[in-house]
Write a protein that holds these residues in place. Structure first.
Motif, short mmCIF file in Angstrom:
data_model
loop_
_atom_site.label_atom_id
_atom_site.label_comp_id
_atom_site.label_asym_id
_atom_site.label_seq_id
_atom_site.Cartn_x
_atom_site.Cartn_y
_atom_site.Cartn_z
N GLU A 88 4.36 21.74 -19.70
CA GLU A 88 2.96 21.94 -19.32
C GLU A 88 2.79 21.76 -17.82
OE1 GLU A 88 -0.93 22.97 -19.83
OE2 GLU A 88 0.61 22.92 -21.40
N GLY A 89 2.18 22.75 -17.18
CA GLY A 89 1.89 22.66 -15.76
C GLY A 89 3.07 22.90 -14.85
N TYR A 90 4.21 23.32 -15.40
CA TYR A 90 5.41 23.49 -14.58
C TYR A 90 5.38 24.78 -13.77
CZ TYR A 90 10.25 22.35 -13.45
OH TYR A 90 11.39 21.99 -12.79
N THR A 92 2.54 27.71 -13.07
CA THR A 92 1.14 28.03 -13.35
C THR A 92 0.67 29.30 -12.65
OG1 THR A 92 0.49 26.50 -11.57
CG2 THR A 92 0.53 25.63 -13.81
N GLN A 135 -2.10 26.37 -7.94
CA GLN A 135 -1.00 26.88 -8.75
C GLN A 135 0.33 26.68 -8.04
OE1 GLN A 135 -2.11 30.94 -9.78
NE2 GLN A 135 -3.18 30.21 -11.60
N LYS A 138 7.19 24.38 -10.07
CA LYS A 138 7.90 23.16 -9.69
C LYS A 138 9.40 23.41 -9.56
CE LYS A 138 4.35 20.10 -11.60
NZ LYS A 138 4.02 19.02 -12.56
N PRO A 216 2.25 24.04 -4.27
CA PRO A 216 0.86 24.40 -4.61
C PRO A 216 0.13 25.02 -3.43
CG PRO A 216 1.38 22.17 -5.37
CD PRO A 216 2.52 22.61 -4.50
#
Length: 235
Positions: A88-90, A92, A135, A138, A216
């Motif tokens: 999750e969130g890796y 985006t 966004q 990672k 980001p």
């Protein structure tokens, strides 16, 4: 990495492993590409003893960048990861697989392949990415981790990923750099600039120092295109 939708296949045989991830062939390819890039006066080596990393300023024209941005905006979808590797969130961002038969895409595709001296048949379809505020992608490697379940499928579709070529289509107002944490280095987006690196080390093995991240975006939007090359012809 994009999500694989191919069915899981049986593990690779010893002969297949040599065909799809041969260190000697990948080492030779690395030497051939670096010789070509080093001989090009427009290409700059980002001096590092750990990764073969290059940039070419103003590689794409303003009209090329505008065309690709419009294409990404018209066809963007949520970016994905391989099944079983999702976090999750890796990742985006949004992604866009362009039409490989479009004349403008073919011209840009061929321009990148010609620069590196690698047959265009050995590369995946050019992919666009869009990062809006907050966004990111990672830390990750572009090479395939051969211990993962997706590897037999990817191996038979062209083998290991060798070189990455990534072009920045615009400059976000703040953030959005490409960070290489193992190198303590961040490449800041410059419109039209092409960033290239070898995902293998000098011996032709996956180079973990190529770990990188799409930082980001703090203000604005970032657009890039990425072209991944394979050891063999891509299917």
């Amino acid at each position: 990495m994009s999500k694989s939708t191919a069915p899981q296949l049986k593990p690779l045989s010893k002969k297949e492993r040599e065909k799809y991830a041969s260190p000697s062939r990948m080492a030779k390819l690395g030497r051939d590409v670096t010789d070509r890039l080093n001989a090009n006066p427009r290409v700059q080596w980002l001096e590092s003893p750990f990764v073969q990393l290059y940039v070419y300023q103003q590689f794409l024209s303003d009209s090329d960048c505008d065309y690709l941005i419009d294409t990404i905006d018209a066809n963007a979808r949520p970016s994905t990861l391989y099944k079983g590797t999702e976090q999750e969130g890796y990742r985006t961002s949004s992604s866009c697989d362009v039409d490989p038969d479009h004349p403008e895409i073919q011209r840009i595709d061929n321009k990148i392949a010609d620069l590196l001296g690698v047959p265009n048949s050995h590369s995946e379809v050019l992919q666009g990415q869009r990062y809006e505020v907050g966004q990111e992608f990672k830390n990750h490697h572009d090479f395939f981790h051969e211990s993962e379940k997706y590897w037999p499928n990817e191996a038979r579709q062209g083998g290991q990923r060798t070189w990455t070529a990534m072009a920045y289509l615009n400059e976000p107002k703040e953030g959005g750099g490409t960070a290489f944490p193992q190198l303590d280095y961040v490449v800041e987006p410059r419109r039209g600039m092409l960033l290239m690196w070898n995902n293998m080390d000098l011996e032709g093995h996956p180079n973990r120092n190529t770990l990188h991240a799409g930082s980001p975006v703090i203000n604005g939007t970032k657009y890039i295109i990425t072209k991944w090359f394979r050891l063999n012809k891509w299917r």
